[in-house]
Each structure stands twice: as structure tokens, then as C-alpha cells.
Motif scaffolding. Structure first.
Motif, PDB file in Angstrom:
ATOM      1  N   ALA A 193       3.361  12.190   5.603  1.00  0.00           N
ATOM      2  CA  ALA A 193       3.744  11.252   6.577  1.00  0.00           C
ATOM      3  C   ALA A 193       5.572  11.229   6.442  1.00  0.00           C
ATOM      4  N   ALA A 220      -0.887  11.788   1.275  1.00  0.00           N
ATOM      5  CA  ALA A 220      -0.764  11.181   2.525  1.00  0.00           C
ATOM      6  C   ALA A 220       0.763  10.640   2.890  1.00  0.00           C
ATOM      7  N   PRO A 221       1.369   9.865   1.943  1.00  0.00           N
ATOM      8  CA  PRO A 221       2.824   9.655   2.372  1.00  0.00           C
ATOM      9  C   PRO A 221       3.607  10.600   2.362  1.00  0.00           C
ATOM     10  N   SER A 237       0.804  -1.105   0.275  1.00  0.00           N
ATOM     11  CA  SER A 237      -0.039  -0.134   0.081  1.00  0.00           C
ATOM     12  C   SER A 237       0.786   1.155  -0.003  1.00  0.00           C
ATOM     13  N   ASP A 275       0.551   3.648   1.770  1.00  0.00           N
ATOM     14  CA  ASP A 275       0.830   4.285   3.149  1.00  0.00           C
ATOM     15  C   ASP A 275       2.128   3.264   3.847  1.00  0.00           C
ATOM     16  N   ASP A 276       2.523   2.213   3.482  1.00  0.00           N
ATOM     17  CA  ASP A 276       3.136   1.271   4.242  1.00  0.00           C
ATOM     18  C   ASP A 276       4.842   1.625   3.805  1.00  0.00           C
ATOM     19  N   ILE A 277       5.073   2.728   4.515  1.00  0.00           N
ATOM     20  CA  ILE A 277       6.721   3.342   4.017  1.00  0.00           C
ATOM     21  C   ILE A 277       7.636   2.193   4.179  1.00  0.00           C
ATOM     22  N   ILE A 321       7.577  10.159   3.675  1.00  0.00           N
ATOM     23  CA  ILE A 321       8.157   9.052   2.893  1.00  0.00           C
ATOM     24  C   ILE A 321       9.331   9.399   2.445  1.00  0.00           C
ATOM     25  N   GLN A 349       8.848  16.231   4.521  1.00  0.00           N
ATOM     26  CA  GLN A 349       7.507  16.082   5.348  1.00  0.00           C
ATOM     27  C   GLN A 349       7.375  17.602   5.729  1.00  0.00           C
TER      28      GLN A 349
END
Ligand code: AMP
Ligand code: GLY
Length: 421
Positions: free
Chosen positions: A76, A72-73, A47, A49-51, A78, A94
Motif C-alpha cells: 500500500a 499489506a502496508p 492497526s 494498515d492505518d498508515i 507505507i 510500493q
């Protein structure tokens, strides 16, 4: 080079399509991708978002460049985390992506950089709201944090303003994202999207575009992620110089001054009213569906531009755009942006792309038992190009007419504003 594209929308299919044409590129992966990205890249089941898993994969595959689609990433961190792991990623870090991650922060930057924007107040308590609301007749009430594009309420009177404030601060419908809010004066005019490549110092604007946010024709019904777009947007004709001087460069300069240089794509959502120009919002990434009508017009190598953004050498790169306009019509699932079903078989995809000047980008699709089926709200983006905006619109709708699935919906008036001008 081996490239990893992060995301699964129409924007990411479009980026994968363009990047796979770069002479520098030997292999493209897309995480998690969709049924369309499979045609130009290898999908990876991770996904966006799963950095941690993305980094593990990128190390294992020796990825040379990651390209991050969604916000979103980015918000967050990334890009910071890839860099820490010794990997290259395109997009703002970020503390620069905060320009999208916090509407209050974006306003603070605009004030510091003297960028024209609506008068506003930031509040985090209901008592404060009662004091402030008196200062507004009509207002846009916005959740400060990311709310998947749904955090803005357009309020025509004080009653509506208070009810939006209550939904965010008391009922906390967006949780923490709405625990701080921005109330701003309601602006009138026509919207346009201006995106720019940035390398921390230099800014190169892309061709202009205009999104269609509402679900139904003539801009009625609820807001969506975007039901179509076209490029260029005549509403900003002749304003490009001012947008660069009053908006883009001042923001990039201000971010550099703060020690948080902005690298990546900076997207300004503008309200244009005659000669008046104001910024509604910034995004830290390509717009979707704007990307799908901008990138097909790019003649230069996108990978070279992205590397220059990272290295700070954008000033040395010449970016060439084609003259032909493009138009993207989004096909969505029945019920979107409310509840919709998934798993409907999609017919006519090959017929649509067989037309000259038609490109079909997938968004919410997946391959199930050898058939392409729907897997999201926005399902496809059909892009038409042609030597006039009219020809581009006609090409897009010719493509749309070939496609069929149960309950599908598309607007019939994408690009109408451009034709009217
Ligand atoms: P934003 O996420 O801030 O762009 O807001 C989403 C949409 O709400 C925009 O694309 C506009 O259509 C509308 N909007 C936001 N702020 C304002 C404003 N100050 N005046 C009028 N419309 C606004
Ligand atoms: N099309 C609007 C966005 O990407 O935010």
C-alpha cells in the motif's frame, strides 16, 4: 534511537526482541503488537494498515526508524508515505513491493532478469483460460494480487485447473486480487526460503531456512501461514553461490535498472530438485515463521544493517551469523486454518522460556485481565537453539511441552526433513 515496529505477529515480536538489544536503541514501540511485544516494546493501539495514524504517531514521538513487518502496508506504499512525511522506514517502496503484490509482475521481473522459474501464462478472462489450460497437465493457479497467503491452488489435472480458474475469475472469491491470474507448471522438489538484505544495489543473503506450510504432520492438510521452520536448510547446502548469482543479484539489478531500486528484505521461495533450482515466489519482507529461526542466529546489530539498507551502504557492513541451528515450532488455535475460537487462557509460558536455548515468540496473543489469552490462529512460536539441528528441535519441543491452552495444536515433525538429510 526510537524505533516503531509495524505488525502484530510472531515475526514482529522476534524483530522487537532483537532490535531492543541494539546499543543504538533507547525505545521500541510496536503497532499494534501482542502480549509478547509488551515485554520488549510499548504497544501502540494502531492497526498495521492505518498508515495515516502511524505517521501521526511517528511524528509525535519523533520515531527515528519504522520497521514494517507485513506485506499489506508495504504494497500500500507505507515506506513512500513515511518518506514523504520526512520519516525513515525500512522496507521496499510500493513499486518495488509489487514483486509480492502482483504475481504477474514478479514473473515479468524473473523473465527480464533471467531468473529460473516455472513456465506460466497470465490471464484475466475465462475465454482466455480455456485456450491456455490445454497447455498444462498439472498446474499451480494463483490469484495475481495479495490474498493473505491463500491465493494458490495446486491442481493435479485439467478439471481441477478449470475449477480453480472459475473460483478466481467467475466466483471472484478473492475479489479484485483474483481478477487476473497466473497459471504455471507444477514443480516438484523440496522448498526452501532464502532471504536477503538489499540496499538497492548490494545484496547480503541471510542464513537459509525451510517453512512447513501444511497444517498436519507429514505435510498433509490445508496450507497455513506456516507451522514451523528451521535454519539452516540442508536442502540448499552448496547452492548459496548460485542462488546469489542466478536469483538475488539479478532481481536487484533488474529493479535498479527500472528505476525502482529494491531496498529491504527480499524473500525468495525456492523449489529445489537435485541440482535444479526454481523460484516459486518472492515476498517483500521477512517470512513468518522463518524470521523467528533466522534472527536469533544473527550476531550483528539488526538496526545497523537496516540503516545501511536505507542508505545504500550495505557493502560496508559485515554481517555475522552464529553457527548454531534454530528451530521454530508454531502453536496454533484448534480449528486453524479454518474457524477457531479466541480468548483461551495460555499456561506455561514462563516455564517454557526458563529452559536454556528456548525463546517464546507471541503471535495471536493478548493480555486480558492480567492473563495472556489466545487472539489469533497462529498463537505462539517456540524457538529452540542448540549446537546441532537435533538439539535445536529437541529444545523447541521441550518448550512446547510446557505450554497449554484449550484446543492447542502443533506439528510434531518440524525439522524432520533436515534430520533425514
Ligand atoms: P506461493 O505463494 O506462490 O509461494 O505459493 C504457495 C505455495 O504453493 C508454495 O509454497 C508451494 O508450496 C506451492 N506452489 C506454488 N507454486 C508452485 C508450483 N509452480 N509448483 C508446485 N508448488 C507450487
Ligand atoms: N512463511 C511464509 C511467509 O511468510 O510468506
Amino acid at each position: 534511537m526510537k524505533i516503531l515496529i509495524v505488525g502484530s505477529g510472531g515475526r514482529e515480536h522476534c524483530l522487537a526482541w532483537k532490535i531492543s538489544q541494539s546499543p543504538k536503541v533507547t525505545k521500541v514501540f510496536c503497532a499494534p503488537g501482542n502480549a509478547g511485544t509488551r515485554e520488549v516494546a510499548e504497544n501502540v493501539d494502531i492497526s498495521a494498515d492505518d498508515i495515516a495514524s502511524l505517521i501521526k504517531f511517528a511524528k509525535k514521538e519523533k520515531i527515528d526508524l519504522a520497521v514494517v513487518g507485513p506485506e499489506a502496508p508495504l504494497v500500500a506504499g507505507i515506506v513512500d508515505q513515511f518518506e514523504k512525511a520526512g520519516l525513515l522506514a525500512f522496507g521496499p517502496k510500493q513499486n518495488a513491493a509489487m514483486i509480492e503484490g502482483s504475481k504477474a509482475f514478479a514473473k515479468e521481473i524473473m523473465v527480464a532478469a533471467k531468473v529460473p522459474t516455472a513456465r506460466y501464462e497470465v490471464i484475466s478472462g475465462i475465454d482466455e483460460a480455456q485456450m491456455v489450460v490445454g497447455g498444462f497437465q498439472k498446474a499451480a493457479v494463483k490469484a495475481d494480487g495479495l490474498a493473505a497467503g491463500k491465493g494458490v491452488f495446486i491442481c493435479q489435472n485439467r478439471g481441477e485447473i478449470m475449477s480453480a480458474v472459475n473460483s478466481l475469475l467467475q466466483e471472484t472469491i478473492f475479489g479484485k486480487a483474483g481478477s487476473r491470474i497466473v497459471i504455471e507448471e507444477l514443480l516438484e522438489g523440496e522448498e526452501a526460503s532464502i532471504l536477503a538484505f538489499c540496499d538497492g544495489k548490494n545484496v547480503k543473503m541471510m542464513v537459509s531456512s525451510q517453512d512447513h506450510k501444511r497444517i498436519f504432520d507429514n505435510d498433509v492438510g490445508p496450507n497455513t501461514g506456516g507451522m514451523g521452520a528451521y535454519s539452516p536448510a540442508p536442502v540448499v547446502n552448496g547452492l548459496e553461490g548460485r542462488i546469489m548469482k542466478e536469483v538475488m543479484q539479478p532481481v536487484v539489478d533488474e529493479m535498479a535498472r527500472r528505476g525502482t531500486p529494491y531496498k529491504g528484505v527480499l524473500y525468495a521461495g525456492l523449489m529445489v530438485n537435485g541440482k535444479e533450482l526454481k523460484v516459486l515466489e518472492f515476498n517483500a519482507r521477512f517470512g513468518d515463521p522463518e524470521c523467528q529461526c533466522i534472527i536469533p542466529r544473527l550476531e550483528s546489530d539488526l538496526v545497523e544493517i537496516m540503516l545501511a539498507c536505507i542508505k545504500g551502504t550495505l557493502g560496508d557492513v559485515e554481517i555475522k551469523w552464529g553457527k548454531n541451528p534454530a528451530c521454530c515450532v508454531v502453536i496454533a488455535a484448534g480449528g486453524y486454518p479454518g474457524f477457531y475460537e479466541k480468548g483461551k487462557q495460555i499456561d506455561g509460558l514462563e516455564n517454557a522460556s526458563a529452559f536454556e536455548g528456548v525463546l517464546v515468540f507471541h503471535a495471536g496473543t493478548k493480555l486480558a485481565n492480567g492473563k495472556v489469552t489466545t487472539n489469533g490462529g497462529r498463537v505462539l512460536g517456540v524457538v529452540g537453539t542448540g549446537d546441532t539441528i537435533k538439539a535445536a528441535i529437541d529444545a523447541a519441543y521441550t518448550g512446547v511441552s510446557q505450554i497449554n491452552f484449550e484446543g492447542m495444536q502443533a506439528r510434531n515433525d518440524i525439522g524432520k526433513r533436515a534430520l533425514e538429510r
